[in-house]
Design an enzyme around this catalytic site. Structure first.
Site, PDB file in Angstrom:
ATOM      1  N   SER A 260       0.835  -1.202   0.000  1.00 45.64           N
ATOM      2  CA  SER A 260       0.000   0.000   0.000  1.00 45.64           C
ATOM      3  C   SER A 260       0.872   1.256   0.000  1.00 45.64           C
ATOM      4  CB  SER A 260      -0.966  -0.044   1.188  1.00 45.64           C
ATOM      5  OG  SER A 260      -1.997   0.917   1.047  1.00 45.64           O
TER       6      SER A 260
ATOM      7  N   ASP B  39      -9.414  -4.064  -5.969  1.00 46.32           N
ATOM      8  CA  ASP B  39      -8.811  -2.929  -5.268  1.00 46.32           C
ATOM      9  C   ASP B  39      -8.848  -1.681  -6.144  1.00 46.32           C
ATOM     10  OD1 ASP B  39      -7.202  -1.194  -3.827  1.00 46.32           O
ATOM     11  OD2 ASP B  39      -5.372  -2.381  -4.057  1.00 46.32           O
TER      12      ASP B  39
ATOM     13  N   HIS C 117      -7.691  -5.086  -1.593  1.00 45.62           N
ATOM     14  CA  HIS C 117      -6.461  -4.391  -1.238  1.00 45.62           C
ATOM     15  C   HIS C 117      -5.787  -5.046  -0.033  1.00 45.62           C
ATOM     16  CE1 HIS C 117      -3.726  -0.979  -0.997  1.00 45.62           C
ATOM     17  NE2 HIS C 117      -3.973  -0.891   0.306  1.00 45.62           N
TER      18      HIS C 117
END
Length: 312
Positions: free
Chosen positions: A146, A239, A270
């Site tokens: 991320s 995502d 995600h």
């Protein structure tokens, strides 16, 4: 879709209202993410040590098999505001074990305590100190998920631009690497059970501050990929941040500027890697990423062991 995936998707969707609620505050959201990361069980026998490197607190991770093939520097996710080295050290341990590495997980400064470029500058300092203490960049990889994935790519660009020897490879997990997209509120919707484009649009300005969001240190997906180490990247089909991975791949392949291996996991969300303790798909992803990262290192006989230097 397996029952395990259904169950996790349901739990994440139930947690979404808390993550989007501005009444909860950053402290409450940090607690919520800590609960999510706490579900990652440590690989049996993993040992941790808290140290300080270049003024930054770091979790050192030693897998049970006493791996000596290389070192993983892992940069945690959390929108540059949430997450911690302690919270993500178990995930790093799984990846380190899969690759046969030891690992270090820095606790870079998050927003709102600090904005760009402090986290990036801290990571340059940590990496440089490790090199000064004897770390071999040829048997070192940097990876992150991320925001940590975006920071990983930004760090590699910063090292290249400053003439500092870069790592052997980069590992990007669902990288958040185009914050300019969120500053303009142009991120598309997707089927992710937790992440909404509005979340990215909320966190991005807090990290960017008064800087140009197109800067490669902020949005490395728009940066120059030339001269970077090989990239091993994983993204998730549901995502909304997967478009950043697509942009990175397009930039690398269109110009031939950097080697990239991109694996997309359809019907997953995600950072599904955080469910490595319960999802076979997450275990497969971590195992695959570890093997591919290790493949970019020299054969073990070519170099001595590469433990990260210990700092007290």
């Amino acid at each position: 879709m397996t029952p395990g995936k259904n169950a996790v998707r349901f739990v994440l969707r139930c947690a979404r209202p808390l993550f989007v609620s501005r009444y909860l505050g950053v402290g409450g959201r940090r607690f919520m993410l800590a609960m999510v990361t706490a579900a990652v069980r440590d690989p049996k026998g993993t040992r941790y040590q808290r140290v300080t490197i270049a003024g930054v607190p770091v979790e050192q991770v030693q897998p049970a098999d006493h791996a000596t093939h290389g070192t993983l520097i892992y940069l945690h996710g959390g929108g540059y505001a949430l997450g911690s080295a302690k919270g993500y050290r178990a995930l790093a341990a799984h990846l380190a074990s899969a690759a046969g590495f030891t690992a270090v997980v820095p606790d870079y400064t998050r927003v709102p305590e600090a904005q760009y470029p402090l986290a990036l500058d801290e990571m340059v300092a940590v990496y440089s100190q490790l090199l000064a203490d004897g770390l071999d960049p040829r048997t070192t990889v940097i990876a992150g998920d991320s925001a940590g994935g975006g920071l990983t790519l930004a760090l590699a660009m910063a090292l290249r631009d400053r003439g500092i020897p870069g790592p052997a490879a980069l590992g990007l997990i669902c990288p958040w690497a185009d914050l300019a997209l969120d500053m303009d509120r142009r991120r598309p919707m997707a089927r992710d059970p937790l992440i909404l484009p509005s979340m990215c649009a909320e966190w991005a300005p807090q990290y960017v501050g008064a800087f140009d969001p197109e800067l490669p240190g902020i949005s490395p997906a728009s940066g120059d990929m030339r001269g970077l180490p090989p990239i091993v990247m994983q993204s998730a089909g549901d995502d909304p941040i997967h478009v950043d991975a697509d942009k990175i791949e397009t930039s690398c392949t269109a110009t031939g500027s950097a080697s990239i291996d991109h694996r997309r996991f359809d019907n997953l969300w995600h950072d599904f890697h955080l469910q490595v303790s319960i999802l076979p798909e997450a275990r497969d992803a971590i195992a695959d990423l570890g093997v591919k990262l290790r493949s970019h290192l020299p054969m073990p006989a070519e170099h001595a062991s590469n433990h990260p230097p210990t700092k007290g």
